[in-house]
Design a protein around this motif. Sequence first.
Motif, short mmCIF file in Angstrom:
data_model
loop_
_atom_site.label_atom_id
_atom_site.label_comp_id
_atom_site.label_asym_id
_atom_site.label_seq_id
_atom_site.Cartn_x
_atom_site.Cartn_y
_atom_site.Cartn_z
N LEU A 1 -27.87 -21.07 15.32
CA LEU A 1 -27.95 -20.50 16.68
C LEU A 1 -26.96 -19.35 16.83
CD1 LEU A 1 -28.29 -23.66 18.96
CD2 LEU A 1 -30.09 -22.12 18.18
N LEU A 2 -25.71 -19.57 16.39
CA LEU A 2 -24.69 -18.51 16.51
C LEU A 2 -25.14 -17.26 15.77
CD1 LEU A 2 -21.32 -20.46 16.02
CD2 LEU A 2 -22.36 -19.72 18.16
N GLY A 3 -25.81 -17.46 14.62
CA GLY A 3 -26.26 -16.36 13.79
C GLY A 3 -27.60 -15.77 14.20
N GLU B 1 -36.42 -9.03 18.32
CA GLU B 1 -35.14 -8.69 18.96
C GLU B 1 -33.99 -9.43 18.27
OE1 GLU B 1 -36.37 -7.94 23.61
OE2 GLU B 1 -36.51 -9.98 22.84
N LEU B 2 -34.23 -10.70 17.93
CA LEU B 2 -33.19 -11.48 17.24
C LEU B 2 -32.87 -10.87 15.88
CD1 LEU B 2 -34.09 -15.23 17.89
CD2 LEU B 2 -32.16 -13.96 18.80
N ALA B 3 -33.91 -10.45 15.16
CA ALA B 3 -33.69 -9.85 13.84
C ALA B 3 -32.82 -8.60 13.96
CB ALA B 3 -35.03 -9.52 13.19
N ARG B 4 -33.04 -7.84 15.02
CA ARG B 4 -32.27 -6.63 15.24
C ARG B 4 -30.81 -6.96 15.54
NH1 ARG B 4 -33.06 -1.27 16.42
NH2 ARG B 4 -31.56 -0.50 17.93
N VAL B 5 -30.60 -7.96 16.39
CA VAL B 5 -29.23 -8.38 16.71
C VAL B 5 -28.53 -8.90 15.45
CG1 VAL B 5 -27.85 -10.07 17.99
CG2 VAL B 5 -29.73 -8.88 19.13
N ARG B 6 -29.24 -9.69 14.65
CA ARG B 6 -28.67 -10.20 13.39
C ARG B 6 -28.22 -9.08 12.50
NH1 ARG B 6 -32.94 -13.78 13.10
NH2 ARG B 6 -34.08 -12.56 11.56
N ASN B 7 -29.09 -8.09 12.33
CA ASN B 7 -28.79 -6.99 11.43
C ASN B 7 -27.59 -6.16 11.91
OD1 ASN B 7 -29.76 -3.86 10.52
ND2 ASN B 7 -29.71 -5.43 8.96
N LEU C 1 -19.37 -10.26 14.08
CA LEU C 1 -19.15 -11.67 13.76
C LEU C 1 -19.46 -11.94 12.29
CD1 LEU C 1 -18.70 -14.66 14.62
CD2 LEU C 1 -21.10 -14.71 15.34
N LEU C 2 -18.50 -12.56 11.59
CA LEU C 2 -18.74 -12.99 10.21
C LEU C 2 -18.92 -14.51 10.22
CD1 LEU C 2 -18.82 -12.27 7.15
CD2 LEU C 2 -16.35 -12.63 7.12
N LEU C 3 -20.09 -14.96 9.77
CA LEU C 3 -20.41 -16.39 9.72
C LEU C 3 -20.48 -16.84 8.27
CD1 LEU C 3 -23.35 -16.82 12.29
CD2 LEU C 3 -20.98 -17.54 12.56
N GLN D 1 -11.32 -8.96 12.12
CA GLN D 1 -12.66 -9.55 12.03
C GLN D 1 -12.69 -10.92 12.71
OE1 GLN D 1 -15.50 -8.09 10.32
NE2 GLN D 1 -16.43 -9.69 11.56
N THR D 2 -13.74 -11.18 13.49
CA THR D 2 -13.99 -12.52 14.02
C THR D 2 -14.70 -13.32 12.94
OG1 THR D 2 -14.32 -11.51 16.18
CG2 THR D 2 -15.01 -13.81 15.94
N VAL D 3 -14.16 -14.51 12.62
CA VAL D 3 -14.69 -15.31 11.52
C VAL D 3 -14.97 -16.73 12.01
CG1 VAL D 3 -14.27 -16.18 9.18
CG2 VAL D 3 -13.29 -13.98 9.87
N VAL D 4 -16.18 -17.22 11.75
CA VAL D 4 -16.52 -18.62 12.01
C VAL D 4 -17.06 -19.19 10.72
CG1 VAL D 4 -17.95 -20.23 13.32
CG2 VAL D 4 -17.07 -18.16 14.44
N LEU D 5 -16.45 -20.27 10.24
CA LEU D 5 -16.96 -20.86 9.01
C LEU D 5 -17.18 -22.36 9.16
CD1 LEU D 5 -14.61 -22.38 7.06
CD2 LEU D 5 -13.89 -20.03 6.81
#
Length: 227
Positions: free
Chosen positions: A50-52, A76-82, A162-164, A192-196
């Motif tokens: 979801l976050l990604g 739209e989601l694909a664009r935001v992801r990219n 965002l780095l996931l 960098q914002t990082v969520v792992l």
Amino acid sequence: MIELHAVSKRYRMGETEFLALDSVDLTIGRNEYVALLGPSGSGKSTLMNLLGCLDSPTSGRYLLNGRDVSTMNDDELARVRNREIGFVFQSFHLLPRMSVLDNVAQPLVYRGIGRSERERLAQQSLERVGLGDKLRHRPNQLSGGQRQRVAVARALVGRPSLLLADEPTGNLDSRTSEEIMALFDELHRDGQTVVLVTHEPDIAAYCHRSVRVNDGRIAHDSARETA
Ligand code: ADP
Ligand code: ADP
């Protein structure tokens, strides 16, 4: 930067339904460094997806950089992801027939950036992770730790907000894991914002905040501890 409001995710399997996330509220600010912890099946991957922006919530709202992404369609989601998100996976997911440089440049193809500019940016990103001398190598000519660095360079090449990372050290020995975590640490210090996601407490200890998921709920959030 990330705001989840009462986000639920329900999977339907024939007649049965499974509530994988149960009304999750979560706020993550710019330049946070967060570990998502929890037992297998607790909902970590669902939350990461979801976050990604790989999936949408069944109910609730997800605001990413102020935009409501919970109601977006797949394009739209694909664009935001990219544009907004860089992904790192446990198993690297590099394309074996492509050079390291081309692997890292790949996300920029979808932004309509020309070849020479793509290569310049990919080289810059590879230099940032210490692999400026491996541009023409194939992934299978590199060690596991180097492959994961390539994956990090690819995740960063488009300057995502965002780095996931999903179990980014899961396939690495402990010394190489430390090197990768040192790299994340450096990226975090650079803003960098990082969520792992991890199930290893040693890895979570590198992060500045830990969020524990259990049965689809946030069971513990170190940011909510009173000092
Ligand atoms: P974790 O990453 O913590 O192991 P997941 O988010 O993968 O947990 O899974 C949480 C729960 O949701 C599990 O019970 C899993 O079987 C279920 N689940 C995950 N993805 C799906 C799916 N696409 N369809 C049906 N059930 C799913
Ligand atoms: P990880 O080991 O990285 O947590 P998982 O093995 O939990 O990944 O899940 C891998 C993929 O399979 C995820 O995209 C998840 O959503 C999906 N998945 C997990 N459990 C189920 C399930 N019970 N039914 C269908 N898909 C699932």
